[in-house]
Enzyme design. Structure first.
Site, short mmCIF file in Angstrom:
data_model
loop_
_atom_site.label_atom_id
_atom_site.label_comp_id
_atom_site.label_asym_id
_atom_site.label_seq_id
_atom_site.Cartn_x
_atom_site.Cartn_y
_atom_site.Cartn_z
N ASP A 129 43.27 39.04 35.11
CA ASP A 129 44.01 39.77 35.84
C ASP A 129 44.10 41.08 35.40
OD1 ASP A 129 44.67 37.46 36.75
OD2 ASP A 129 46.80 37.24 36.32
N LYS A 167 44.03 33.42 42.28
CA LYS A 167 44.98 32.44 41.82
C LYS A 167 46.33 33.03 42.59
CE LYS A 167 45.63 34.20 37.15
NZ LYS A 167 46.81 34.71 37.26
N CYS A 196 50.25 34.85 32.11
CA CYS A 196 48.85 34.24 32.53
C CYS A 196 47.90 34.28 31.38
CB CYS A 196 48.19 35.17 33.67
SG CYS A 196 49.30 35.30 35.01
#
Length: 201
Positions: A10, A108, A153
């Site tokens: 990310d 995701k 994450c």
């Protein structure tokens, strides 16, 4: 290095300074990760990719505020500011991130009713992304994880990686955290206990 992969989590505009869910110092890891990408044969990215009005957004629940916890059918869920909405500038990778070498992007959080922190599972801990199977079919047994955010994450990806049988390392110098109520210390302890190797650089 053929049996090892780098997973970059990310590294997107909304998680960097100026973004909707900015992680302090998030941009500082970009040059470190660029060097790691150069050094690894296999590079995999994750990308938060929410539809508008996602169930994890506080704005989807009248009277609720960002960073509150709400009970969802799959368990407790932190509510977030709207972020990484599909197709927006905030969802794009940081402009200085050199990622052309990446062989796979795992998106995701694209299912409206469930959030996804981990590169391996959505937050119900049942719905798989397919990453574990991909790694095994490519003969990859060891992963190094870097990116944003350390205590969400990145940590969830590392815990699930160990749980799926992969040797797992985290480059802490190439991560930055949010730290909600001591979450960095909590998740760091969990990762150590699970057998994740934490590397400072």
């Amino acid at each position: 290095m053929g049996s090892e992969a780098l997973i970059v989590v990310d590294l997107q505009n909304d998680f960097c300074p100026g973004g909707a869910l900015a992680v302090e110092g998030g941009h500082e890891i970009v040059p470190i990760i660029n060097k790691l990408v150069h050094d690894f044969e296999h590079v995999i990215l994750t990308q938060d990719w929410h539809p508008a009005h996602h169930s994890s957004f506080a704005s989807s629940h009248p009277g609720r505020n960002p960073f509150e916890t709400m009970q969802m059918p799959y368990g407790p869920q932190t509510l977030w500011p709207d972020h990484c909405v599909q197709g927006t500038h905030g969802a794009a990778f940081h402009p200085d991130f050199v990622h052309d070498k990446a062989e796979l992007i795992i998106r995701k959080g694209f299912r409206p009713a469930i959030d996804s922190y981990s590169a391996f599972f959505e937050n119900d801990h049942k719905t798989q992304t397919g990453l574990a199977g991909y790694l095994r079919e490519r003969g990859i047994r060891t992963v190094t994880i870097a990116g944003l955010a350390t205590d969400f994450c990145v940590a969830y990806s590392a815990l699930d990686s160990v749980g799926r049988g992969f040797v797992t390392k985290i480059r802490l110098d190439a991560c930055r955290g949010i730290d909600l109520g001591g979450s960095i210390a909590t998740m760091t302890s969990e990762m150590k206990a699970a057998g994740v190797t934490l590397i400072d650089g």
